[in-house]
Enzyme design. Structure first.
Site, mmCIF file in Angstrom:
data_model
loop_
_atom_site.group_PDB
_atom_site.id
_atom_site.type_symbol
_atom_site.label_atom_id
_atom_site.label_comp_id
_atom_site.label_asym_id
_atom_site.label_seq_id
_atom_site.Cartn_x
_atom_site.Cartn_y
_atom_site.Cartn_z
ATOM 1 N N LYS A 197 -26.356 1.404 -26.416
ATOM 2 C CA LYS A 197 -24.754 0.537 -27.022
ATOM 3 C C LYS A 197 -25.054 0.011 -28.895
ATOM 4 O O LYS A 197 -25.630 -0.190 -29.086
ATOM 5 C CB LYS A 197 -24.069 -0.575 -26.035
ATOM 6 C CG LYS A 197 -23.509 -1.429 -26.627
ATOM 7 C CD LYS A 197 -23.064 -2.795 -25.931
ATOM 8 C CE LYS A 197 -21.820 -3.132 -26.286
ATOM 9 N NZ LYS A 197 -22.010 -4.697 -25.214
ATOM 10 N N LYS A 249 -21.859 3.673 -25.431
ATOM 11 C CA LYS A 249 -20.955 3.088 -25.864
ATOM 12 C C LYS A 249 -21.003 3.052 -27.383
ATOM 13 O O LYS A 249 -22.351 2.631 -28.102
ATOM 14 C CB LYS A 249 -20.615 1.855 -24.816
ATOM 15 C CG LYS A 249 -19.564 0.820 -25.056
ATOM 16 C CD LYS A 249 -19.143 -0.002 -24.017
ATOM 17 C CE LYS A 249 -18.277 -0.525 -25.269
ATOM 18 N NZ LYS A 249 -18.289 -2.386 -24.580
#
Length: 327
Positions: A197, A249
């Site tokens: 992420k 992400k």
């Protein structure tokens, strides 16, 4: 072979031939709908920077979950916005708090027909907006945060979540959560690790969606956009700690990372098409600059082509409807 013997265009001549020879296809079952519920709302609250997305009430959230089931969507990822925040995110642990209650409500509504995922993170629950508790210097205390994540994870599993999504990028979070779940008897609750992420400029609209209280940034714990090899290390660590799935992400600016992870992961790989990606396409479409439906479909197909088995997208239900129409 060379021209004219080799003519790749032969396989593009009709829609039916293009469908027959397509290397990748979208499926509603591989889509996950992120959804926000805000405590105290009597009517759903539109999110201005994400046209078409709203903060739900209990009733509208249940309807959204039921619609997702009808459309064949694979899952729903729940985010809760409490009425009261504090420095340690106390509301995240309350069995009757907004997120834990939402998990129970959705589970009661749809049972096992939809995979119910929930966000194990403190950013929505803290008055400083960070994903963990702060030490005296204002630095996010990794290990103190893990203790809270463990309790959050058990509370969400007890509420009925099928899959937990720890998104805070704390070192060791998967191991701590897995151990807490095992000790509490939740041996069948899965964990999707937000393994790679990145700190991204494209999270902007999400801050409105969760009424973020953040000042500063999260660059001391989310990954640096310049780093590629480090993502593989993060995934390897999460796999060692017991992750059942891994996630990249954002998706759009990190398709190379997604491809790297998909090439080495022995478990399903998810990618999150985040708020900024959604809002850019919606804004361009609203201005008449692009074909909305074609752009949405292409953007999600690109994530699938890069290697995602699961795509979290705010268009999940709408896209599932289109896929249903085209069958």
């Amino acid at each position: 072979m060379s021209f004219p013997t080799n003519r790749p265009r032969r396989l593009r001549t009709t829609p039916a031939l293009r469908r027959l020879t397509a290397e990748h296809r979208l499926s509603a079952a591989e889509l996950v709908l992120p959804a926000f519920i805000r405590e105290g709302l009597t009517e759903p609250n539109p999110i201005s920077s994400m046209p078409g997305v709203q903060q739900h009430t209990t009733e509208t959230l249940k309807r959204a979950a039921s619609e997702a089931v009808e459309l064949g969507v694979g899952g729903i990822m729940l985010f809760g916005i409490p009425a009261v925040r504090d420095a340690t995110g106390t509301a995240a642990l309350d069995p009757d708090g907004v997120l834990n209650k939402a998990i129970r409500d959705v589970r009661a509504e749809v049972g096992d027909e939809l995979v119910i995922m929930s966000d194990v993170c403190l950013d929505e629950f803290t008055d400083h907006g960070h994903c963990g508790v702060l030490d005296a210097s204002g630095y996010v205390d990794n290990d103190a945060t893990l203790e809270i994540y463990a309790r959050m994870a058990v509370a969400q599993a007890e509420a009925g979540a099928h899959v937990l999504g720890p998104s805070g990028m704390m070192d060791g979070q998967i191991a701590v959560i897995r151990q807490a779940l095992e000790e509490a008897g939740h041996t069948t609750t899965a964990v999707v690790a937000y393994a790679a992420k990145y700190a991204s400029a494209f999270y902007g609209p999400f801050r409105e969606a969760v009424d973020s209280q953040l000042t500063g940034d999260r660059r001391t714990y989310q990954m640096d956009a310049a780093n590629r090899r480090e993502a593989v290390l993060e995934v390897e660590l999460d796999l060692e700690e017991g992750a059942d799935m891994v996630m990249v992400k954002p998706a759009m600016s990190y398709l190379d990372i997604l491809a790297d992870v998909a090439a080495m992961s022995p478990v399903p790989v998810a990618a999150y098409q985040i708020s900024g990606e959604y809002s850019m396409i919606e804004a361009a479409a609203a201005n008449g600059w692009i074909d909305r439906r074609a752009a949405i479909t292409e953007s999600v197909l690109g994530i699938k082509r890069a290697g995602a088995n699961i795509v979290l997208t705010y268009w999940a239900s709408e896209l599932a409807g289109w896929l249903k129409e085209s069958r």
